[in-house]
Write an enzyme that holds these catalytic residues in place. Structure first.
Site, PDB file in Angstrom:
ATOM      1  N   TRP A  31      48.543  27.198  52.972  1.00 37.66           N
ATOM      2  CA  TRP A  31      48.347  25.963  52.212  1.00 37.66           C
ATOM      3  C   TRP A  31      49.699  25.422  51.774  1.00 37.66           C
ATOM      4  O   TRP A  31      50.566  26.196  51.365  1.00 37.66           O
ATOM      5  CB  TRP A  31      47.461  26.247  50.995  1.00 37.66           C
ATOM      6  CG  TRP A  31      46.919  25.024  50.351  1.00 37.66           C
ATOM      7  CD1 TRP A  31      47.381  24.447  49.216  1.00 37.66           C
ATOM      8  CD2 TRP A  31      45.824  24.225  50.803  1.00 37.66           C
ATOM      9  NE1 TRP A  31      46.645  23.337  48.913  1.00 37.66           N
ATOM     10  CE2 TRP A  31      45.664  23.167  49.891  1.00 37.66           C
ATOM     11  CE3 TRP A  31      44.970  24.304  51.903  1.00 37.66           C
ATOM     12  CZ2 TRP A  31      44.696  22.193  50.026  1.00 37.66           C
ATOM     13  CZ3 TRP A  31      43.994  23.334  52.042  1.00 37.66           C
ATOM     14  CH2 TRP A  31      43.859  22.302  51.111  1.00 37.66           C
ATOM     15  N   SER A  65      46.630  30.278  48.357  1.00 41.20           N
ATOM     16  CA  SER A  65      47.366  31.092  47.388  1.00 41.20           C
ATOM     17  C   SER A  65      46.519  32.188  46.764  1.00 41.20           C
ATOM     18  O   SER A  65      47.018  33.276  46.490  1.00 41.20           O
ATOM     19  CB  SER A  65      47.957  30.198  46.292  1.00 41.20           C
ATOM     20  OG  SER A  65      48.980  29.400  46.839  1.00 41.20           O
ATOM     21  N   PHE A  66      45.233  31.941  46.537  1.00 33.79           N
ATOM     22  CA  PHE A  66      44.399  32.973  45.929  1.00 33.79           C
ATOM     23  C   PHE A  66      44.309  34.196  46.832  1.00 33.79           C
ATOM     24  O   PHE A  66      44.250  35.333  46.350  1.00 33.79           O
ATOM     25  CB  PHE A  66      43.007  32.425  45.602  1.00 33.79           C
ATOM     26  CG  PHE A  66      42.281  33.250  44.589  1.00 33.79           C
ATOM     27  CD1 PHE A  66      42.607  33.159  43.247  1.00 33.79           C
ATOM     28  CD2 PHE A  66      41.290  34.131  44.963  1.00 33.79           C
ATOM     29  CE1 PHE A  66      41.956  33.932  42.296  1.00 33.79           C
ATOM     30  CE2 PHE A  66      40.628  34.900  44.029  1.00 33.79           C
ATOM     31  CZ  PHE A  66      40.962  34.801  42.697  1.00 33.79           C
ATOM     32  N   HIS A  97      41.322  23.112  38.917  1.00 35.18           N
ATOM     33  CA  HIS A  97      41.478  24.113  39.977  1.00 35.18           C
ATOM     34  C   HIS A  97      42.878  24.737  39.950  1.00 35.18           C
ATOM     35  O   HIS A  97      43.028  25.948  40.105  1.00 35.18           O
ATOM     36  CB  HIS A  97      41.214  23.452  41.337  1.00 35.18           C
ATOM     37  CG  HIS A  97      41.313  24.376  42.502  1.00 35.18           C
ATOM     38  ND1 HIS A  97      40.351  25.325  42.776  1.00 35.18           N
ATOM     39  CD2 HIS A  97      42.257  24.492  43.466  1.00 35.18           C
ATOM     40  CE1 HIS A  97      40.695  25.983  43.868  1.00 35.18           C
ATOM     41  NE2 HIS A  97      41.848  25.498  44.300  1.00 35.18           N
ATOM     42  N   ARG A 136      62.388  23.218  44.842  1.00 37.44           N
ATOM     43  CA  ARG A 136      62.435  24.678  44.699  1.00 37.44           C
ATOM     44  C   ARG A 136      62.227  25.410  46.025  1.00 37.44           C
ATOM     45  O   ARG A 136      62.173  26.626  46.060  1.00 37.44           O
ATOM     46  CB  ARG A 136      61.370  25.108  43.689  1.00 37.44           C
ATOM     47  CG  ARG A 136      61.713  24.678  42.275  1.00 37.44           C
ATOM     48  CD  ARG A 136      60.486  24.565  41.380  1.00 37.44           C
ATOM     49  NE  ARG A 136      60.871  24.215  40.026  1.00 37.44           N
ATOM     50  CZ  ARG A 136      61.159  22.978  39.613  1.00 37.44           C
ATOM     51  NH1 ARG A 136      61.109  21.966  40.454  1.00 37.44           N
ATOM     52  NH2 ARG A 136      61.503  22.751  38.362  1.00 37.44           N
TER      53      ARG A 136
END
Length: 158
Positions: A31, A65-66, A97, A136
């Protein structure tokens, strides 16, 4: 940590142990690929710059990411890794979320660090917008992937 006073890619290379005999696992989220791909490039190039052999850097991809928690947990079950790095990017949207994912991943990785026999390095960007993520992931604030690679090497020698 990226702040006005610190770039994620700035470090003293003399303070980093030799990584030539180390093996690293990296779990990266698919993602926000533009961002996570840049984080992965930063992590891999930094590990190699400090002596890690390409064949000792094992990358696994997860959908979001989860899922970084599950991927990292599976890697902790492998005795061959000296450290594991998770790389992901969650960008705030219009719903809560963002908060649930960020909190869940943070707690999951913290739990792995407290219970596993190897360090799991937290490389999840949690930003308000795409521009902050880009800053970043190789932009003006450096690359979180670089920082995570250095942390992994140092913690593997802890």
């Amino acid at each position: 940590m990226a702040t006005a006073l610190h770039n994620l890619s700035d470090y003293d290379p003399n303070q980093v142990p030799d990584a030539s005999n180390m093996c690293f696992g990296i779990v990266v989220s698919e993602w926000n690929q533009e961002i996570t791909g840049a984080l992965l490039e930063g992590a891999v190039s930094t590990l190699e710059r400090h002596g890690a052999l390409p064949e000792n850097i094992h990358v696994k991809r997860v959908p979001g990411s989860f899922e970084l928690i599950y991927g990292a947990h599976q890697m902790t079950l492998n005795d061959g890794f000296d450290a594991i790095i998770i790389l992901g990017s969650v960008i705030r949207g219009e719903t809560p979320h963002f908060d649930y994912i960020c909190q869940g991943v943070t707690q999951g990785i913290a739990h792995l660090n407290a219970t596993s026999q190897m360090p799991v390095i937290f490389g999840l960007l949690t930003t308000n917008d795409l521009e902050q993520a880009k800053e970043r992931a190789g932009g003006r604030l450096g690359n979180k992937g670089d920082e995570c690679a250095i942390d992994a090497i140092k913690m593997a020698k802890f």
